[in-house]
Design a protein around this motif. Structure first.
Motif, PDB file in Angstrom:
ATOM      1  N   GLU A 119       0.831  -1.204   0.000  1.00 47.96           N
ATOM      2  CA  GLU A 119       0.000   0.000   0.000  1.00 47.96           C
ATOM      3  C   GLU A 119       0.867   1.255   0.000  1.00 47.96           C
ATOM      4  O   GLU A 119       1.802   1.386   0.784  1.00 47.96           O
ATOM      5  CB  GLU A 119      -0.906   0.000   1.233  1.00 47.96           C
ATOM      6  CG  GLU A 119      -1.838   1.198   1.319  1.00 47.96           C
ATOM      7  CD  GLU A 119      -2.680   1.177   2.581  1.00 47.96           C
ATOM      8  OE1 GLU A 119      -2.928   2.267   3.146  1.00 47.96           O
ATOM      9  OE2 GLU A 119      -3.075   0.071   3.008  1.00 47.96           O
ATOM     10  N   GLY A 120       0.585   2.160  -0.906  1.00 48.13           N
ATOM     11  CA  GLY A 120       1.311   3.417  -0.993  1.00 48.13           C
ATOM     12  C   GLY A 120       2.473   3.406  -1.959  1.00 48.13           C
ATOM     13  O   GLY A 120       2.966   4.463  -2.354  1.00 48.13           O
ATOM     14  N   ALA A 121       2.945   2.228  -2.355  1.00 48.23           N
ATOM     15  CA  ALA A 121       4.043   2.151  -3.323  1.00 48.23           C
ATOM     16  C   ALA A 121       3.514   2.470  -4.720  1.00 48.23           C
ATOM     17  O   ALA A 121       2.325   2.337  -4.997  1.00 48.23           O
ATOM     18  CB  ALA A 121       4.684   0.774  -3.295  1.00 48.23           C
ATOM     19  N   SER A 122       4.412   2.871  -5.611  1.00 51.67           N
ATOM     20  CA  SER A 122       3.955   3.351  -6.921  1.00 51.67           C
ATOM     21  C   SER A 122       4.537   2.580  -8.094  1.00 51.67           C
ATOM     22  O   SER A 122       4.484   3.049  -9.220  1.00 51.67           O
ATOM     23  CB  SER A 122       4.312   4.835  -7.076  1.00 51.67           C
ATOM     24  OG  SER A 122       5.719   5.016  -6.982  1.00 51.67           O
ATOM     25  N   PRO A 159      -9.987   1.819  -7.244  1.00 54.18           N
ATOM     26  CA  PRO A 159      -9.920   1.122  -5.952  1.00 54.18           C
ATOM     27  C   PRO A 159     -11.322   0.902  -5.381  1.00 54.18           C
ATOM     28  O   PRO A 159     -12.136   1.824  -5.348  1.00 54.18           O
ATOM     29  CB  PRO A 159      -9.109   2.085  -5.079  1.00 54.18           C
ATOM     30  CG  PRO A 159      -8.290   2.879  -6.045  1.00 54.18           C
ATOM     31  CD  PRO A 159      -9.169   3.056  -7.251  1.00 54.18           C
ATOM     32  N   GLU A 160     -11.588  -0.324  -4.934  1.00 49.85           N
ATOM     33  CA  GLU A 160     -12.910  -0.673  -4.425  1.00 49.85           C
ATOM     34  C   GLU A 160     -12.791  -1.734  -3.337  1.00 49.85           C
ATOM     35  O   GLU A 160     -11.753  -2.381  -3.189  1.00 49.85           O
ATOM     36  CB  GLU A 160     -13.788  -1.230  -5.557  1.00 49.85           C
ATOM     37  CG  GLU A 160     -14.091  -0.234  -6.661  1.00 49.85           C
ATOM     38  CD  GLU A 160     -14.720  -0.896  -7.872  1.00 49.85           C
ATOM     39  OE1 GLU A 160     -15.952  -0.822  -8.013  1.00 49.85           O
ATOM     40  OE2 GLU A 160     -13.977  -1.492  -8.669  1.00 49.85           O
ATOM     41  N   LYS A 180      -5.753   2.178   0.211  1.00 52.42           N
ATOM     42  CA  LYS A 180      -6.182   2.678   1.512  1.00 52.42           C
ATOM     43  C   LYS A 180      -7.608   2.231   1.839  1.00 52.42           C
ATOM     44  O   LYS A 180      -8.398   1.922   0.951  1.00 52.42           O
ATOM     45  CB  LYS A 180      -6.110   4.206   1.533  1.00 52.42           C
ATOM     46  CG  LYS A 180      -4.695   4.771   1.401  1.00 52.42           C
ATOM     47  CD  LYS A 180      -4.727   6.291   1.413  1.00 52.42           C
ATOM     48  CE  LYS A 180      -3.319   6.867   1.286  1.00 52.42           C
ATOM     49  NZ  LYS A 180      -3.323   8.356   1.276  1.00 52.42           N
ATOM     50  N   ASN A 181      -7.895   2.211   3.136  1.00 51.87           N
ATOM     51  CA  ASN A 181      -9.251   1.962   3.638  1.00 51.87           C
ATOM     52  C   ASN A 181      -9.809   0.596   3.232  1.00 51.87           C
ATOM     53  O   ASN A 181     -11.005   0.452   2.970  1.00 51.87           O
ATOM     54  CB  ASN A 181     -10.203   3.073   3.162  1.00 51.87           C
ATOM     55  CG  ASN A 181      -9.749   4.451   3.604  1.00 51.87           C
ATOM     56  OD1 ASN A 181      -9.326   4.642   4.748  1.00 51.87           O
ATOM     57  ND2 ASN A 181      -9.813   5.420   2.696  1.00 51.87           N
ATOM     58  N   GLY A 182      -8.925  -0.402   3.166  1.00 50.66           N
ATOM     59  CA  GLY A 182      -9.373  -1.755   2.865  1.00 50.66           C
ATOM     60  C   GLY A 182      -9.755  -1.995   1.422  1.00 50.66           C
ATOM     61  O   GLY A 182     -10.319  -3.047   1.098  1.00 50.66           O
TER      62      GLY A 182
END
Length: 228
Positions: A119-122, A159-160, A180-182
C-alpha cells in the motif's frame, strides 16, 4: 461417435479467443497515474482471457474424452462445469486419465507473475515466482475477481472493496493491489498476471495430458501467452 477432431483444434480456437484480450492489452497507454477510460481495459482483459480459458478447458476435455471412447452423452455430462478454474481442469484430467498423484512436472513447474506492491508504493517492477500449487491458488483468486466483475459487485477500474467468495477460501483481494481503507485495485499488471496464469496453466496441463495419453504433441506457438 463420428471422427473425433484433433486436440490441436482446441488450442487453435483458444488462440483465436485470446486475440481480443491481447489487443486490449496493447491499447493501454502504460503511463503512471489515472489511466482515464483506459482503466476499463484491465477488467476487460480479465473477463475475456478467463472466458477464453473456460472455452478451451471445456473443448479440450470434450475432445480428449471422445478420444478415450466416451459417447456424446458421456462427454456432455463430463464437461459440464461451472466456472472451471485451473484446479477444476486438473481434477477433470486426472479423473479421465487416472493420473498418479504427485507427478514430476508438478514439482518442477514454475512461472512468474507481477507482485502487487505494498500500500502506498507506486511501482510494479517486481515479479514473484509461483509453484504449481501457488499457481492454482492464484487462479482461484482471479476467478473470484472475474465473479465480482461479471456480477456487478465492482467496476474494476478504480480502488474498491472486493467482496469475499461465497465458497472456498481464496479472496479476490489476495491477487489485487492493496489500497487505503481496505480497498484493492486491479490495474493492467494484475490483468496481465491473470491472463498469463491461465494461459500457462492451460498449456502445462494439456501437454501433460497428451504426453500421458500418448497422443500427438500440441503446438502453442501461435497462442498468445501474455509474457511479462
Amino acid at each position: 461417435m463420428n471422427q473425433v477432431p484433433a486436440l490441436q483444434t482446441a488450442v487453435d480456437r483458444y488462440s483465436n479467443a485470446l486475440a481480443v484480450p491481447t489487443m486490449l492489452e496493447k491499447l493501454h497507454p502504460r503511463k503512471q497515474g489515472n489511466p482515464g477510460n483506459a482503466g476499463a481495459l484491465a477488467p476487460a482483459i480479465v473477463l475475456t482471457s478467463i472466458s477464453a480459458y473456460e472455452g478451451f478447458a471445456e473443448e479440450f476435455l470434450a475432445i480428449l474424452a471422445a478420444h478415450r471412447g466416451q459417447n456424446y452423452a458421456q462427454v456432455a455430462k463430463f464437461v459440464t462445469m461451472n466456472n472451471p478454474t485451473v484446479a477444476t481442469f486438473e481434477s477433470k484430467l486426472k479423473q479421465l486419465l487416472q493420473w498418479p498423484a504427485n507427478q514430476n512436472w508438478e514439482k518442477q513447474f514454475s512461472m512468474s507473475v507481477w507482485d502487487p506492491p505494498r500500500e502506498g508504493a507506486s511501482t510494479w517492477i517486481t515479479q514473484r515466482t509461483l509453484s504449481w500449487n501457488e499457481t492454482k491458488d492464484q487462479a482461484e483468486g482471479w476467478m473470484q475477481v472475474r465473479h465480482c466483475l461479471s456480477h456487478g459487485l465492482v467496476r474494476g477500474y478504480r480502488p474498491e472493496i472486493w467482496p469475499g467468495p461465497l465458497k472456498g477460501t481464496v479472496q479476490a483481494s489476495g491477487v489485487l493491489r492493496p489500497q487505503k481503507n481496505g480497498k484493492h485495485s486491479l490495474s493492467l499488471h494484475g490483468a496481465e498476471s491473470c491472463a498469463h496464469i491461465y494461459r500457462l496453466a492451460a498449456q502445462q496441463l494439456s501437454d501433460a495430458a497428451v504426453g500421458y495419453a500418448a497422443l500427438a504433441s500440441l503446438n502453442w506457438s501461435n497462442c498468445p501467452d501474455f509474457a511479462l
